[in-house]
Design a protein around this motif. Structure first.
Motif, mmCIF file in Angstrom:
data_model
loop_
_atom_site.group_PDB
_atom_site.id
_atom_site.type_symbol
_atom_site.label_atom_id
_atom_site.label_comp_id
_atom_site.label_asym_id
_atom_site.label_seq_id
_atom_site.Cartn_x
_atom_site.Cartn_y
_atom_site.Cartn_z
ATOM 1 N N THR A 119 -14.023 19.658 -57.230
ATOM 2 C CA THR A 119 -14.919 20.717 -56.767
ATOM 3 C C THR A 119 -14.294 21.457 -55.596
ATOM 4 N N ILE A 120 -13.740 20.696 -54.654
ATOM 5 C CA ILE A 120 -13.120 21.301 -53.478
ATOM 6 C C ILE A 120 -11.946 22.179 -53.890
ATOM 7 N N LEU A 121 -11.160 21.696 -54.835
ATOM 8 C CA LEU A 121 -10.022 22.459 -55.331
ATOM 9 C C LEU A 121 -10.490 23.784 -55.930
ATOM 10 N N LEU A 122 -11.552 23.728 -56.722
ATOM 11 C CA LEU A 122 -12.072 24.948 -57.349
ATOM 12 C C LEU A 122 -12.635 25.888 -56.302
ATOM 13 N N ALA A 123 -13.300 25.351 -55.279
ATOM 14 C CA ALA A 123 -13.821 26.189 -54.206
ATOM 15 C C ALA A 123 -12.683 26.918 -53.503
ATOM 16 N N VAL A 152 -18.377 21.086 -46.080
ATOM 17 C CA VAL A 152 -19.356 20.009 -46.288
ATOM 18 C C VAL A 152 -18.898 19.068 -47.399
ATOM 19 N N LEU A 153 -18.402 19.655 -48.503
ATOM 20 C CA LEU A 153 -17.938 18.813 -49.607
ATOM 21 C C LEU A 153 -16.753 17.954 -49.174
ATOM 22 N N SER A 154 -15.892 18.524 -48.329
ATOM 23 C CA SER A 154 -14.762 17.736 -47.827
ATOM 24 C C SER A 154 -15.263 16.561 -46.997
ATOM 25 N N ALA A 155 -16.300 16.823 -46.201
ATOM 26 C CA ALA A 155 -16.889 15.737 -45.409
ATOM 27 C C ALA A 155 -17.442 14.655 -46.336
ATOM 28 N N MET A 156 -18.066 15.082 -47.431
ATOM 29 C CA MET A 156 -18.595 14.113 -48.402
ATOM 30 C C MET A 156 -17.463 13.300 -49.013
ATOM 31 N N LEU A 157 -16.354 13.980 -49.319
ATOM 32 C CA LEU A 157 -15.208 13.278 -49.904
ATOM 33 C C LEU A 157 -14.679 12.240 -48.916
ATOM 34 N N TYR A 158 -14.593 12.650 -47.645
ATOM 35 C CA TYR A 158 -14.119 11.720 -46.624
ATOM 36 C C TYR A 158 -15.044 10.513 -46.512
ATOM 37 N N LEU A 159 -16.356 10.779 -46.443
ATOM 38 C CA LEU A 159 -17.314 9.679 -46.315
ATOM 39 C C LEU A 159 -17.276 8.761 -47.528
ATOM 40 N N SER A 160 -17.112 9.353 -48.710
ATOM 41 C CA SER A 160 -17.092 8.510 -49.910
ATOM 42 C C SER A 160 -15.831 7.660 -49.930
ATOM 43 N N SER A 161 -14.740 8.185 -49.345
ATOM 44 C CA SER A 161 -13.516 7.390 -49.284
ATOM 45 C C SER A 161 -13.682 6.210 -48.322
ATOM 46 N N ARG A 162 -14.664 6.324 -47.415
ATOM 47 C CA ARG A 162 -14.936 5.235 -46.487
ATOM 48 C C ARG A 162 -16.001 4.297 -47.047
ATOM 49 N N GLY A 163 -16.380 4.519 -48.304
ATOM 50 C CA GLY A 163 -17.326 3.616 -48.952
ATOM 51 C C GLY A 163 -18.761 3.777 -48.518
#
Lengths: 209, 93
Positions: free
Chosen positions: A112-116, A163-174
């Motif tokens: 999604t981030i890539l497409l954005a 915001v999506l990048s923040a979500m990606l970061y948080l999801s990488s932290r489990g």
């Protein structure tokens, strides 16, 4: 489950929302009502610009008709496809974490981030082409509206990307699981809104004379 | 609360394809001169796309009615604003 130091605001003193009963999903309804309330303000924000478009189109139909040919329809359509795909990938991201699939969540968020980013790059080239062709916000009211509406939209795309990048970061932290993924869902809802705005911008600016 | 069948991936895929087809259609139709119908068709197709995104991607079809109300209310206000402004433009200028 939970932390050893139990002094948080949630049930049992947890600092992270946990299900009250094992396997019971934590309600995310307040968050969803909240984001839709915010999107309501956004609808009115863009709505004001759409209203201006309506008024000036009624007043200067010939100008709108002639000017719209100077916009690149193919680039506009491409960007539409890009955003539609990004809405698809963010929906897949949420469907994945709903099943607890963290890896897929991260994959689809990354897509999604890539497409954005792709959307913004295309918009950059479009604007560059417009400026090179002597088209500026000051050219006339049609281009004023075009740059204002797509510009404001692009700012929203950028915000969504952050915001999506923040979500990606948080999801990488489990941080997310099948029992708690509310922030991702909220970010996704915002992203779909951004897509919907563009769905209307495409025909009104690029396609209809 | 999020009881979703095991087929939501498929629903999303179908909606995605529909959105792409509608996009292609609206672009194709824009090359044909239908007079003022061009605007009508373009807005109808755009609204269909928006509805698909709202109902399926944003999940509104499966949510409580209150949420749907929150989503639709601003559109009602926008309709009032646009109608009023349009009427003013048409009959006072």
């Amino acid at each position: 489950m939970g932390n050893h130091v139990a002094n948080g605001p949630y049930v049992g003193g947890e600092t992270h929302p946990e299900p009250i009963r094992e396997g019971h999903f934590v309600s995310d309804e307040p968050a969803k009502l909240g984001i839709f309330l915010f999107l309501g303000t956004e609808i009115l924000l863009f709505g004001g610009l759409f209203t201006a478009y309506l008024v000036f189109r009624v007043k200067y139909p010939q100008m709108f008709y002639e000017d719209h040919f100077r916009l690149d329809r193919i680039l506009g359509a491409t960007n539409t496809v890009v955003l539609i795909c990004s809405s698809f990938t963010v929906a897949l991201a949420i469907a994945s974490i709903r099943r607890g699939k963290r890896g897929l969540l991260q994959l689809f968020l990354a897509l999604t981030i890539l497409l954005a980013a792709t959307f913004l790059v295309i918009k950059y080239f479009e604007y560059r082409e417009d400026f090179a062709g002597g088209l500026f916000p000051s050219t006339d009211i049609f281009f004023s509206l075009y740059f204002m509406m797509t510009g404001l939209h692009a700012i929203h795309v950028t915000g969504g990307l952050v915001v999506l990048s923040a979500m990606l970061y948080l999801s990488s932290r489990g941080k997310f699981s099948e029992r708690y993924y509310t922030p991702v869902e909220v970010a996704g809802l915002y992203w779909h809104f951004v897509d919907i705005v563009w769905i209307y911008l495409l025909p009104l600016l690029y396609l209809v004379g | 609360m999020a009881e979703k069948g095991s087929n939501d991936y498929k629903v999303y895929a179908v909606v995605w394809i529909a959105l792409l087809i509608l996009t292609g259609t609206t672009v194709a139709v824009s090359y044909v001169d239908l007079g003022f119908l061009n605007v009508v068709v373009a807005l109808l197709i755009a609204s269909a796309k928006a509805a698909l995104v709202a109902l399926f991607f944003m999940h509104l079809k499966y949510e409580k009615k209150l949420l749907l109300g929150f989503a639709l209310a601003p559109l009602c206000f926008l309709f009032v604003i646009m109608s009023g402004t349009l009427l003013d433009t048409l009959f006072r200028r």
